[in-house]
Design an enzyme around this catalytic site. Structure first.
Site, short mmCIF file in Angstrom:
data_model
loop_
_atom_site.label_atom_id
_atom_site.label_comp_id
_atom_site.label_asym_id
_atom_site.label_seq_id
_atom_site.Cartn_x
_atom_site.Cartn_y
_atom_site.Cartn_z
N GLY A 109 14.63 104.25 -52.03
CA GLY A 109 13.98 104.34 -50.73
C GLY A 109 13.83 105.77 -50.27
O GLY A 109 14.72 106.61 -50.45
N ASP A 121 23.51 104.20 -60.77
CA ASP A 121 22.26 103.51 -61.02
C ASP A 121 21.96 103.65 -62.48
O ASP A 121 21.65 104.73 -62.95
CB ASP A 121 21.13 104.17 -60.22
CG ASP A 121 20.73 103.35 -59.04
OD1 ASP A 121 20.52 102.14 -59.22
OD2 ASP A 121 20.63 103.92 -57.95
N SER A 180 14.85 93.29 -48.83
CA SER A 180 16.29 93.39 -48.56
C SER A 180 16.51 94.10 -47.23
O SER A 180 15.62 94.75 -46.68
CB SER A 180 16.95 94.18 -49.68
OG SER A 180 16.33 95.43 -49.80
N ARG A 181 17.73 93.94 -46.75
CA ARG A 181 18.16 94.75 -45.62
C ARG A 181 18.70 96.07 -46.16
O ARG A 181 18.95 96.21 -47.36
CB ARG A 181 19.29 94.04 -44.89
CG ARG A 181 18.86 92.78 -44.18
CD ARG A 181 19.99 92.27 -43.31
NE ARG A 181 19.71 90.96 -42.79
CZ ARG A 181 18.90 90.72 -41.74
NH1 ARG A 181 18.30 91.73 -41.11
NH2 ARG A 181 18.69 89.50 -41.31
N LYS A 222 15.62 109.63 -54.94
CA LYS A 222 16.44 109.10 -56.03
C LYS A 222 16.00 109.71 -57.36
O LYS A 222 16.84 110.13 -58.16
CB LYS A 222 16.25 107.59 -56.08
CG LYS A 222 17.02 106.92 -57.18
CD LYS A 222 17.00 105.44 -56.89
CE LYS A 222 17.73 104.66 -57.92
NZ LYS A 222 17.96 103.30 -57.39
N ILE A 267 21.24 98.75 -47.28
CA ILE A 267 22.63 98.74 -47.72
C ILE A 267 23.22 100.12 -47.44
O ILE A 267 24.19 100.26 -46.74
CB ILE A 267 22.74 98.35 -49.21
CG1 ILE A 267 22.13 96.95 -49.41
CG2 ILE A 267 24.21 98.34 -49.62
CD1 ILE A 267 22.16 96.47 -50.82
N SER A 313 16.96 94.52 -62.99
CA SER A 313 17.13 94.03 -61.63
C SER A 313 15.78 93.85 -60.95
O SER A 313 15.45 92.77 -60.43
CB SER A 313 17.99 95.04 -60.85
OG SER A 313 17.96 94.77 -59.48
#
Lengths: 500, 500
Positions: B178, B266, B204-205, B298, B207, B274
């Protein structure tokens, strides 16, 4: 990302979670709400005197009332807290050394300082099982260079207790990968301490095997001694054979070994660091490593053994430990008995020079004792074996053994099991192969090591000519059920002893 | 090694230990005594209908009475057991697939069948966190070959639910790592579903970030929908933007992600498996991957992004998924708002074609929507961007968005925060660098994502000329304390926005 500090009252729930610290909090408390229930959250827990890191478990029942908090037993002990005292919890700042673990996962080499930080955090309980497992895995599979193993070993030594002994010739021995029945330790301790060396031997109990040295010794004398008691025994007799569980010699290793067992892996680097750190912490200067090689031993080939030998010698040299590796035959059990009391019987037979003493066990013990005598400089090279033999033959080793038992609390004769069954050869021939692992399993099914007198007598060494109906094994058990269980397993396994 | 079976009565203690099943037993029960307290023991727990594997915690208090046993909440749900029912416990036979994990630790390549067994055991709760962490670590650091990643992805797909949708052109998008404010998803869903594609987006929310797509969407419409509700929304409008947490699309991945978060690693292979397993399980046939590259994103270099792109495309091809990776600029936030409500405000501005809508966010959304339109075959190559722009400019995308919100339960305007503070430039110059991670941290300290209206407005994109005193950032918070906390942190960090 809130940074509130919460004050709660400690309630003991008495949950033992092993080395990983857990904290139990009600789901309606602020920290639980802000950290969320989804994550594997680690938080900082403090009581004014000390602070630890613990994994959060969320409680939705009345075992905790509003305003109460609980800790796992290990966490409670680490904080030295009693029921009713206050605890504050706060968010955990990242643990620096975990970035080194990550670096290792991605194949980087770590520095001595990085290993020190990792081991320090492990000893302080700052790693969860997830972190410990990642560290173990990242170091396994030959991913550590020699200097990394040296760093790891030194880090382990520096975080534990270090023992001091009278005299400057402190010796020890260690066997890599237990072989059933290979109970040379009590014999070696008796021989070398009779000859004036100091051998303060602390041993482990069985974890996955039918007997550890401590289990075997325990059927003849008390082994659960305080450090103070061990000191006294060694000062008096020059040697001991005690349980090492309470010694805290290498607390990081004690934790890592549990994780390794859970994973059922053995990483060379960890193995070397584990063994050597414990020896140095125990105060030893001279160490003999027995390395049995065989198809069903831990080390399956001479090549693998030599590789480990070279690595181990390099690390020992780097940390200033005199060490010699003896590669031995691991194709079959050493001696006859497999199980605490059966092994004790064999040990006593060898020490007493009984005519039926297992020759293999006697010779193995003499070989290792002789090497130890030479390595320590006590005798000239080439004379160790003869010196060891003389002291054993003379009965002085047996006297020393009895004296050590007395100093540890008194000698008792090993007991025998109430149930026995002979397994006989179905055909005549020559024994060509023995499966150590299956033999160990039979001994465990029969009740060893919990039932001290249970186990197996192995009567058909490789090369022996057997007649049809000749006894190959005797299964001993303390209960009929366990005897039957072991026999049932035996009848399903045809390959334990191969006769051709 | 005893094989007794123990029957005990289940008492609920309400302890939530996440995915790892725990069993709580009194220290005086037979299993505890025979397994010992020292080991990290896993045992088999059954209730006649089902059996699971659980880690043993030993209880030495009165929360369990003699004859009682308890289970962690996940274990209780897995066994579908109620208080007062009987449970039997027995020793655990070795789990076969752990030998494949060990093989992987030692650098061996695994077969598709071996990955299937591992993933099956993970989904069934047969792995403890120690085993999960070892598996993750052994697969990290580029230790998986492409065909292994394919096997892992397929194994994950096959153990989860697989969704079916009307129409044969089901599309999706995913952003790797993100970037603050990069909230293109609601815009893209609105554009492509207005054009007739089906985009059942589950998100997703947050994390570790200040907002996930589900958090942002939730300030405008309900996102916690049942599968039945999601189906209805998608059937009616061709798209949705819902929370994916309850979908159980890739249960193995849900578990592995928690372990990965705990390790803060990661692994490329796991990442690919995933993302792609979830897309296939969600029923998508065409997927665009947004891959932002920047020093504080990232992916830190184009080389790293290209490597991941190639691997991802290979795996997608092998599993029959049409996929295109778009490498984008990750050097700074996209849009202005960072935090659920602030991002929602930007999304609405773009959809409404408001004059002050962030141009970067608009263009990024159009780029990705256009690529998706082309990839799906809906429009000719080269026409995607124009088609997307037309539908956005016409207001049809906004209409579609409102219709989706209505179908999900009704649109509400995002609220605003009560406390605000402008951060101003200390000198004039040109913005040359922005630290995404520090910006995210400020937004989190201000209260995002829990406080929906909290966060940061980023007003100084790279390349902008700023005067002394010009506003660079606006911090929004719902409480004064959090505003101060964020400002305190900001004042200690000089490098968030570099001006030269």
């Amino acid at each position: 990302m809130k940074h509130q500090v919460n004050k709660l009252v400690f309630k003991r729930l008495g949950i033992n979670t092993q080395h990983e610290h857990f904290v139990y909090m009600r789901e309606d408390c602020q920290v639980c709400i802000s950290e969320g229930f989804e994550a594997l959250t680690r938080i900082r827990v403090a009581n004014g005197k000390k602070s630890i890191v613990a994994s959060l478990n969320v409680v939705r029942s009345q075992i905790l009332k509003a305003g109460e908090i609980s800790l796992s037993e290990s966490a409670m002990h680490a904080l030295r807290i009693s029921e009713g005292e206050n605890i504050t919890v706060s968010h955990l700042q990242p643990i620096d050394s975990l970035s080194y673990v990550r670096a290792k996962i991605f194949g980087n080499k770590l520095t001595p300082g990085q290993f020190r930080e990792i081991i320090g955090d492990i000893v302080n309980g700052n790693y969860s099982n997830i972190h410990l497992s990642a560290f173990m895995t990242a170091c396994a599979g030959n991913r550590m260079q020699i200097d990394e193993i040296v760093s790891l070993t030194e880090a382990m030594i520096n975080t534990g207790r270090r023992m001091q002994w009278p005299g400057d010739c402190i010796v020890d021995k260690h066997c890599i990968g237990g072989l059933p029945g290979n109970r040379t330790t009590p014999i070696i301790v008796s021989i070398v301490s009779a000859l004036g060396l100091t051998m303060p031997k602390t041993s482990s109990r069985a974890i996955t095997s039918p007997a550890g040295t401590a289990d075997t010794m325990e059927v003849m004398a008390p082994v659960v001694l305080t450090m103070q008691q061990i000191k006294k025994v060694v000062e008096k007799e020059g040697g001991c054979i005690a349980w090492g569980g309470a010694a805290l010699l290498s607390p990081a290793d004690d934790i890592l070994i549990k994780v390794e067992k859970a994973l059922d892996i053995d990483s060379e680097g960890q193995l070397i660091a584990s063994v050597l750190s414990k020896k140095v912490s125990a105060g030893s200067g001279y160490v003999i490593i027995d390395m049995p090689v065989g198809e069903t031993a831990k080390l399956r080939s001479i090549e693998a053994a030599n590789l480990l030998k070279v690595q181990m010698e390099k690390v020992a040299h780097a940390i200033g430990l005199k060490l010699k590796v003896i590669i031995t035959d691991g194709s079959q059990p050493v001696g006859r008995g497999i199980g605490p009391a059966l092994e004790a019987r064999d040990v006593l037979a060898v020490l007493k020079n009984a005519p039926d003493a297992p020759a293999e066990l006697r010779e193995r013990a003499l070989l290792l004792a002789g090497e130890l005598l030479e390595l320590s400089g006590k005798v000239e090279p080439g004379e160790g074996n003869d010196e060891a033999r003389k002291v054993l033959d003379s009965g002085k080793a047996y006297e020393k053994f009895l004296a050590i038992c007395k100093a540890q609390g008194g000698f008792v004769e090993p007991k025998t099991a109430g149930y026995r069954h002979d397994i006989k050869a179905e055909c005549a021939g020559v024994v060509t192969k023995v499966d150590n692992r299956l033999l160990s399993k039979v001994a465990k099914l029969a009740g060893a090591p919990d039932d001290k007198a249970s186990g197996v007598d192995f009567m058909a060494p490789i090369g022996s000519k057997v007649e049809q109906g000749q006894t190959l094994l005797v299964v001993h058990a303390e209960s009929k059920g366990e005897l039957e269980y072991a026999l049932e397993y035996l009848s399903s396994q045809k390959k334990i002893i191969e006769i051709t």
